[in-house]
Design a protein around this motif. Structure first.
Motif, PDB file in Angstrom:
ATOM      1  N   HIS A  80      14.170 -15.505  -8.995  1.00 41.58           N
ATOM      2  CA  HIS A  80      12.903 -15.665  -8.268  1.00 41.58           C
ATOM      3  C   HIS A  80      12.834 -17.075  -7.688  1.00 41.58           C
ATOM      4  O   HIS A  80      11.953 -17.860  -8.063  1.00 41.58           O
ATOM      5  N   PRO A  81      13.749 -17.421  -6.763  1.00 40.44           N
ATOM      6  CA  PRO A  81      13.754 -18.794  -6.250  1.00 40.44           C
ATOM      7  C   PRO A  81      12.474 -19.137  -5.496  1.00 40.44           C
ATOM      8  O   PRO A  81      11.924 -20.222  -5.652  1.00 40.44           O
ATOM      9  N   SER A  82      11.955 -18.180  -4.700  1.00 39.58           N
ATOM     10  CA  SER A  82      10.755 -18.512  -3.922  1.00 39.58           C
ATOM     11  C   SER A  82       9.538 -18.655  -4.821  1.00 39.58           C
ATOM     12  O   SER A  82       8.601 -19.384  -4.487  1.00 39.58           O
ATOM     13  N   GLY A  83       9.568 -17.988  -5.998  1.00 36.09           N
ATOM     14  CA  GLY A  83       8.460 -18.132  -6.946  1.00 36.09           C
ATOM     15  C   GLY A  83       8.318 -19.586  -7.358  1.00 36.09           C
ATOM     16  O   GLY A  83       7.216 -20.148  -7.364  1.00 36.09           O
ATOM     17  N   LEU A  84       9.457 -20.222  -7.668  1.00 34.98           N
ATOM     18  CA  LEU A  84       9.433 -21.635  -8.068  1.00 34.98           C
ATOM     19  C   LEU A  84       8.983 -22.514  -6.904  1.00 34.98           C
ATOM     20  O   LEU A  84       8.160 -23.416  -7.065  1.00 34.98           O
ATOM     21  N   PHE A  89       4.973 -25.825  -3.866  1.00 33.78           N
ATOM     22  CA  PHE A  89       4.133 -26.063  -2.672  1.00 33.78           C
ATOM     23  C   PHE A  89       2.671 -26.193  -3.108  1.00 33.78           C
ATOM     24  O   PHE A  89       1.948 -27.100  -2.669  1.00 33.78           O
ATOM     25  N   ILE A  90       2.251 -25.266  -3.974  1.00 32.85           N
ATOM     26  CA  ILE A  90       0.846 -25.251  -4.414  1.00 32.85           C
ATOM     27  C   ILE A  90       0.532 -26.523  -5.188  1.00 32.85           C
ATOM     28  O   ILE A  90      -0.538 -27.131  -5.024  1.00 32.85           O
ATOM     29  N   PHE A 101      -5.854 -25.314  -2.432  1.00 26.73           N
ATOM     30  CA  PHE A 101      -5.149 -24.031  -2.448  1.00 26.73           C
ATOM     31  C   PHE A 101      -6.143 -22.906  -2.740  1.00 26.73           C
ATOM     32  O   PHE A 101      -6.107 -21.854  -2.110  1.00 26.73           O
ATOM     33  N   CYS A 102      -7.040 -23.161  -3.716  1.00 27.18           N
ATOM     34  CA  CYS A 102      -7.990 -22.115  -4.124  1.00 27.18           C
ATOM     35  C   CYS A 102      -8.950 -21.760  -2.993  1.00 27.18           C
ATOM     36  O   CYS A 102      -9.323 -20.602  -2.840  1.00 27.18           O
ATOM     37  N   SER A 103      -9.356 -22.753  -2.207  1.00 31.85           N
ATOM     38  CA  SER A 103     -10.362 -22.462  -1.189  1.00 31.85           C
ATOM     39  C   SER A 103      -9.770 -22.157   0.193  1.00 31.85           C
ATOM     40  O   SER A 103     -10.494 -21.718   1.087  1.00 31.85           O
ATOM     41  N   VAL A 299      -1.205 -25.369   5.855  1.00 27.29           N
ATOM     42  CA  VAL A 299      -0.318 -24.409   6.527  1.00 27.29           C
ATOM     43  C   VAL A 299       1.091 -24.997   6.651  1.00 27.29           C
ATOM     44  O   VAL A 299       2.095 -24.312   6.430  1.00 27.29           O
ATOM     45  N   PHE A 300       1.168 -26.299   6.939  1.00 30.38           N
ATOM     46  CA  PHE A 300       2.472 -26.928   7.117  1.00 30.38           C
ATOM     47  C   PHE A 300       3.282 -26.901   5.811  1.00 30.38           C
ATOM     48  O   PHE A 300       4.473 -26.611   5.819  1.00 30.38           O
ATOM     49  N   ILE A 301       2.623 -27.209   4.687  1.00 28.43           N
ATOM     50  CA  ILE A 301       3.362 -27.217   3.412  1.00 28.43           C
ATOM     51  C   ILE A 301       3.920 -25.830   3.118  1.00 28.43           C
ATOM     52  O   ILE A 301       5.079 -25.676   2.719  1.00 28.43           O
TER      53      ILE A 301
END
Ligand code: SF4
Ligand code: SF4
Length: 337
Positions: A80-84, A89-90, A101-103, A299-301
């Motif tokens: 799960h590479p994208s999971g990490l 990112f978050i 991130f939450c809002s 969005v950029f991150i």
């Protein structure tokens, strides 16, 4: 005549709604693709579409285990590479701009906001939970977070970490998660409906009291560079900021909002009649972020990060569709006689 949209003067509320809808559509598209992928596997057919890696964003515990594996080995696991990476990112967003991130991104945060609107329709000025109940309840999510961090970082050794990451349980964890919802049990359905009803009566019930991911981001947000800051001299003490804050933060009494519950939603800034008094800025109220800049950063991150991950081959995992089928059969999840 229609008023011309001006990004430079747009308020946080309107810009945030656009970003939330964009991310919600993205999540729905990812979910639909993953659903199609899973249905074909369940039917014993090798899928004719690729599994969307973005689905791994819904596996935060696996991501935390991947993080420890990365610390130990310097390797981004290929299950799960994208999971990490999504987890990173978050985290980066939270260190930069509080729990934005939450809002801005999280679909549960979006749903919470819709339920809060219903709450405000019923209770007009909104209900506040008594602080003697609120504080202990807020500890629940931190207890859950401590449990996961302690188990992963202090109880699991290198062997256990690797064994978990490459186990069939972890490999098809996303498929099992989807099946949890598509083939939901009565108990789970009752719990989810109860949480939705509770969120109508108690604002942000899930996010404020139960979400361990939110607790983690709240912890990181203490170190956030950008915070809501108040110019005490310009403030006219109208308390409009306190009234609109979805996290019940007493904005009008603080100079800098360090609270772990601040989503950087900007509702307080939008509501303040004394323009310029509140800002999302660096210490000394330097570099005030406009809503459009917050949206561009978030969005950029995400998009820049995922593009870079694709480019370096760390986005899509290395599990073939045939292997997925074998894991499904091994776990008794294929509906063929
Ligand atoms: S303090 Fe302002 S930005 Fe933070 S949650 Fe409250 S309203 Fe939103
Ligand atoms: S809304 Fe603005 S002026 Fe009113 S109390 Fe809050 S910071 Fe002060």
């Amino acid at each position: 005549m229609l008023k011309k949209w001006n990004f430079s003067t747009a308020e946080f509320g309107s810009i945030r709604k656009i970003v939330q809808v964009i991310f919600l559509i993205t999540v729905i598209l990812i979910g639909y693709r993953f659903y199609t992928f899973t249905v074909q596997l369940e039917a014993g057919i090798i899928p004719d579409i690729d599994r969307p890696p973005g689905i791994e964003g819904f596996l935060p515990i696996s991501a935390l285990i991947s993080l420890k594996y990365y610390f130990q080995t310097g390797i981004i696991n290929d299950v799960h590479p994208s999971g990490l990476l999504i987890f990173l990112f978050i985290s980066a967003i939270s260190i930069l701009i509080k729990k934005s991130f939450c809002s801005y991104v999280c679909p549960i945060g979006f749903l919470s906001e819709i339920l809060t609107k219903i709450h405000l329709k019923i209770f007009k000025k909104g209900l506040r939970v008594n602080m003697f109940i609120d504080y202990p309840l807020r500890l629940i999510k931190y207890c859950l977070l401590v449990f996961f961090v302690y188990t992963i970082f202090f109880k699991m050794n290198g062997f256990a970490i690797k064994q978990f990451l490459y186990s069939s349980y972890n490999i098809i964890a996303d498929i099992k998660m989807l099946m949890f919802f598509t083939d939901i049990s009565m108990t789970a359905a009752i719990i989810i409906i109860s949480l939705i009803i509770l969120s109508v009566f108690i604002r942000n019930f899930w996010c404020r009291y139960l979400c361990p991911y939110g607790a983690f981001l709240g912890f990181l947000s203490f170190f956030s560079l950008f915070k809501i800051r108040r110019d005490e001299e310009a403030c006219v003490s109208c308390k409009k900021c306190d009234e609109v804050c979805p996290s019940s933060i007493n904005v009008s009494k603080s100079k800098n909002i360090i609270s772990d519950e601040c989503f950087a939603c900007g509702k307080c800034i939008d509501a303040c009649p004394s323009k310029g008094t509140l800002s999302l800025s660096l210490p000394g109220k330097k570099f005030r972020l406009k809503p459009v800049i917050v949206c561009i950063i978030v969005v950029f991150i995400f998009s820049g990060g995922s593009f870079l991950a694709r480019y370096t081959g760390n986005w899509q995992n290395n599990i073939s569709k045939k292997d997925y089928m074998n894991y499904m059969i091994e776990n008794g999840l294929v509906n063929i006689p």
